[in-house]
Design an enzyme around this catalytic site. Sequence first.
Site, short mmCIF file in Angstrom:
data_model
loop_
_atom_site.label_atom_id
_atom_site.label_comp_id
_atom_site.label_asym_id
_atom_site.label_seq_id
_atom_site.Cartn_x
_atom_site.Cartn_y
_atom_site.Cartn_z
N GLU A 39 0.84 -1.20 0.00
CA GLU A 39 0.00 0.00 0.00
C GLU A 39 0.87 1.25 0.00
OE1 GLU A 39 -3.96 -0.42 2.49
OE2 GLU A 39 -2.39 -1.64 3.39
N SER A 86 18.54 4.26 -1.46
CA SER A 86 17.43 3.34 -1.48
C SER A 86 17.42 2.67 -2.85
CB SER A 86 16.17 4.15 -1.25
OG SER A 86 15.08 3.29 -1.20
N GLU A 120 20.50 -11.10 -5.34
CA GLU A 120 20.58 -11.38 -3.90
C GLU A 120 19.18 -11.32 -3.31
OE1 GLU A 120 23.01 -8.31 -2.10
OE2 GLU A 120 24.32 -8.39 -3.84
N LYS A 122 16.40 -10.04 -1.10
CA LYS A 122 16.24 -8.75 -0.45
C LYS A 122 15.76 -8.97 0.98
CE LYS A 122 14.13 -4.19 -1.07
NZ LYS A 122 13.92 -3.97 0.34
N ASP A 124 14.46 -8.30 4.64
CA ASP A 124 13.51 -7.32 5.15
C ASP A 124 13.86 -6.96 6.58
OD1 ASP A 124 11.40 -5.67 5.05
OD2 ASP A 124 9.85 -7.22 5.06
N ARG A 143 20.13 3.80 9.12
CA ARG A 143 20.09 4.54 7.88
C ARG A 143 19.64 5.99 8.10
NH1 ARG A 143 17.07 2.60 2.58
NH2 ARG A 143 15.24 2.77 3.90
N GLU A 181 22.07 -5.37 6.22
CA GLU A 181 20.75 -5.36 6.82
C GLU A 181 20.80 -6.09 8.16
OE1 GLU A 181 18.85 -3.61 4.83
OE2 GLU A 181 16.77 -4.15 5.27
N TYR A 234 25.70 -6.43 2.45
CA TYR A 234 25.44 -6.47 1.01
C TYR A 234 26.33 -5.55 0.20
CZ TYR A 234 22.09 -2.75 2.33
OH TYR A 234 21.49 -1.65 2.84
N LYS A 298 21.66 -6.40 -9.14
CA LYS A 298 22.67 -5.34 -9.29
C LYS A 298 23.53 -5.68 -10.50
CE LYS A 298 22.87 -5.06 -4.29
NZ LYS A 298 23.61 -5.33 -3.07
N LYS A 322 10.22 -6.80 -6.25
CA LYS A 322 9.49 -7.15 -5.03
C LYS A 322 8.58 -8.36 -5.25
CE LYS A 322 9.40 -4.15 -1.75
NZ LYS A 322 9.11 -2.95 -1.35
N CYS A 419 -19.67 3.62 25.45
CA CYS A 419 -18.62 2.64 25.70
C CYS A 419 -19.26 1.26 25.89
CB CYS A 419 -17.83 3.03 26.96
SG CYS A 419 -16.72 1.73 27.52
N CYS A 422 -18.67 0.25 29.88
CA CYS A 422 -19.25 0.96 31.02
C CYS A 422 -20.43 1.84 30.63
CB CYS A 422 -18.19 1.80 31.72
SG CYS A 422 -17.76 3.26 30.75
N CYS A 437 -13.65 6.40 25.38
CA CYS A 437 -14.54 6.36 26.52
C CYS A 437 -13.91 7.30 27.55
CB CYS A 437 -14.60 4.94 27.08
SG CYS A 437 -15.21 4.88 28.77
N CYS A 442 -13.92 3.37 34.06
CA CYS A 442 -14.37 2.27 33.20
C CYS A 442 -13.56 1.01 33.52
CB CYS A 442 -14.18 2.67 31.74
SG CYS A 442 -14.53 1.34 30.60
S1 IVH Z 1 21.68 -2.81 -1.95
C1 IVH Z 1 22.79 1.23 -3.31
N1 IVH Z 1 21.16 -5.32 -1.31
O1 IVH Z 1 16.62 -2.70 0.89
C2 IVH Z 1 22.32 -0.10 -2.91
N2 IVH Z 1 19.88 -3.61 -0.30
O2 IVH Z 1 14.69 -0.96 -0.46
C3 IVH Z 1 21.51 -0.09 -1.70
N3 IVH Z 1 18.23 -4.40 1.32
O3 IVH Z 1 18.22 0.34 1.58
C4 IVH Z 1 21.05 -1.33 -1.20
N4 IVH Z 1 18.69 -6.55 1.11
O4 IVH Z 1 18.33 -1.58 3.39
C5 IVH Z 1 20.84 -4.02 -1.12
N5 IVH Z 1 20.82 -7.56 -0.79
C6 IVH Z 1 20.51 -6.28 -0.62
C7 IVH Z 1 19.51 -5.88 0.28
C8 IVH Z 1 19.21 -4.52 0.41
C9 IVH Z 1 17.94 -5.64 1.72
C10 IVH Z 1 17.56 -3.17 1.81
C11 IVH Z 1 18.50 -2.01 2.06
C12 IVH Z 1 18.04 -0.95 1.11
C13 IVH Z 1 16.61 -1.32 0.93
C14 IVH Z 1 16.03 -0.71 -0.33
#
Ligand code: IVH
Length: 680
Positions: A39, A86, A120, A122, A124, A143, A181, A234, A298, A322, A419, A422, A437, A442
């Site tokens: 979202e 980012s 790689e 990603k 979380d 960050r 991360e 990373y 990358k 994603k 409420c 109560c 409330c 209560c």
């Molecule tokens: S590279 C300039 N590699 O995802 C490159 N980021 O949505 C910057 N993240 O800010 C990030 N796994 O905190 C990279 N294998 C990975 C990652 C990764 C998680 C996070 C990271 C970044 C965010 C972006």
Amino acid sequence: MAPEAPPDAARRVEQLSGLLDRHNRLYYLEDRPEISDAEYDALFRELQDLEARFPTLQRADSPTQRVGAPPAEGFETHPHLSPMLSLDNAMDADELGAFAERIQRMLDREESAAIPLAAEPKLDGAGVELIYEKGVLARGLTRGDGQRGEEVTANLRAVLTIPLRLAGSETIPDLVSVRGEVVLPLAAFRRLNESRVERDLEPFANPRNAAAGSLRMIHDVDQQRLRSLEFRAYTLTEGRPARLKTQIALLELLEGWGFLVSPGSQVCPDLPSAIAYHESLLARRSELPVEIDGTVFKVDELALQAQLGTVSRSPRWAIAFKFPPEQATTVIEAIEVQVGRTGALTPVAKLQPVRVGGVTVSNTSLHNQDEIDRKDVRVGDRVVVQRAGDVIPQVVRVELEARAKSKLEPAPFRLPERCPVCDAEAVRLEGEVVTRCPNIDCPAQLKNNLRHLASRRALDVDGLGEKLVDQLVEQGLVGRLSDLFELDAETLAGLERMGEKSAANLVESLERASHTTLTRFLIALGIRHVGETVALLLAERFGDLDPMLAASAESMAEIDGVGPVIAESVERFFADPRNLAEVERLRKLGLRWEKREPKVPSAAETGPLCGKTFVLTGTLSAPRDEFKRRIEEAGGKVTGSVSKKTDYVVAGEAAGSKARKAEELGVEILDEAGLEALLS
Ligand code: IVH
């Protein structure tokens, strides 16, 4: 010429910026997101699209122009060695294809000569920068806003997977910046939340918030929790040996230095193999020990990365593909209204149990009336629930088609006027989203206040569980907080599921809890807006309760980190004779704490510029840092962007958009002489 923006586009941009700022704050600062990543991404993209179509609508402080949120108060901040960027997102294979084409074009490659991509998972979690000097961990930053992060070195040192000294036989560069991360593995996440629920603490919404929250613990630092965090590297942005040619080689070097990297990273020679990698990762997602939310691709060759460079917040050479959010549909069987500690009425949807993203969901919060109205959720509706990296799934939307087909049109849901516990008349104040409330007697509020008082960060009373609190209130044994401390073992032993032994234990733990600190006592009172941080600030400043009671709201508001809203809430609380009587009774019943020396207020709290926020712009007669230091020494704050909260903009020569913005907002603009006058 850019096209003239229609007024509804301007309005929508305004609205989206407001929403994104709010959700950024909830996500990054308060660790309690209300909407899913998907979202959020949709809102973000809508704003990006509008700004691209109508560039005049793009504000300098637009949420699209920055990464994350400003750092939370309570930590020192430091600049990153280079900005923490980012990533752009791709939502489907077409968007990944567009990325591949774009880099191909920019690098002047033939269509057939694919550019290999490093793939790689990603992770979380929470991004951090680790700085090593002569091979030794010197500093760790969150960050933050991408430019500056919060200094959380002490907490990071406890993370077992962060090497305190880089390993390996090769010479290590003098200055190294490793980024990666911090994640909380799922098993540890579940254990943490179970223990939080047991202690009546709010569970974390997902492992990422738990990880981010853990890194930012200030008081009561829980070493065990930090130890269970995991750091996975990373990238290496400072101290790259010249011989490194590819991203994959870089990950190998990091492993050699003692870091974990994203598991299963590999090179994909072309687009089809990249898509296949992503799909196989998605298929294995639920088996992995950590949460991942997609694949990061990358450009593998580092020289090509440098050639492609970076645009505003993200590199051109990388993209996050994603995973689609996990969704399921189910039926709302009922909407219950729960009454919280502060009297907030929260609507909770009771769902026909459904599995989504590996967990079974049977309730979910609908937050407040506005949220219900926005989504038009009604009892009996078929709804889509989504779990997008979130452990607490959310209702995304109602299937209106299903409602239209069924003959029964359910009535819109309204929070009750009274409420449900109560029967007091519920109130919703102007400008607030929460309906409350107002009855402080209560039983629901009392029960939740008792649970709060017993919680770990407050008085930490062992053995006062959920069911026992219910019994105490329902049997009329406890009608206010202080009654707890009058309970005797005999009365307690007569309760359901209480033996003599557990009764005696509870009396003992109440006695133990009575000898507390002023901070904990203040938390235990359950004053609105007074959590751990504020309680600590108040306790430090006043040293004891009586000087605090004698202080005015204005003097409390001067404490850095308190401010007028909180100060008024504290004043209102103690202005109520019933609360004062409660406090007195608690003291009579033995609640006590060591008195401390009050902290002498610093310049930040008393200086001539105390509480004033400045923005510096244009060319000044000395470096900006110099002015910044002087303003701070006089108690002022310097921020980067102009908003309604800015008090003064100091405009040097050739001041541009910030000065214009200040004019628009009616913020006072000073020249250097004006600033000098204030400083003196
Ligand atoms: S590279 C300039 N590699 O995802 C490159 N980021 O949505 C910057 N993240 O800010 C990030 N796994 O905190 C990279 N294998 C990975 C990652 C990764 C998680 C996070 C990271 C970044 C965010 C972006």
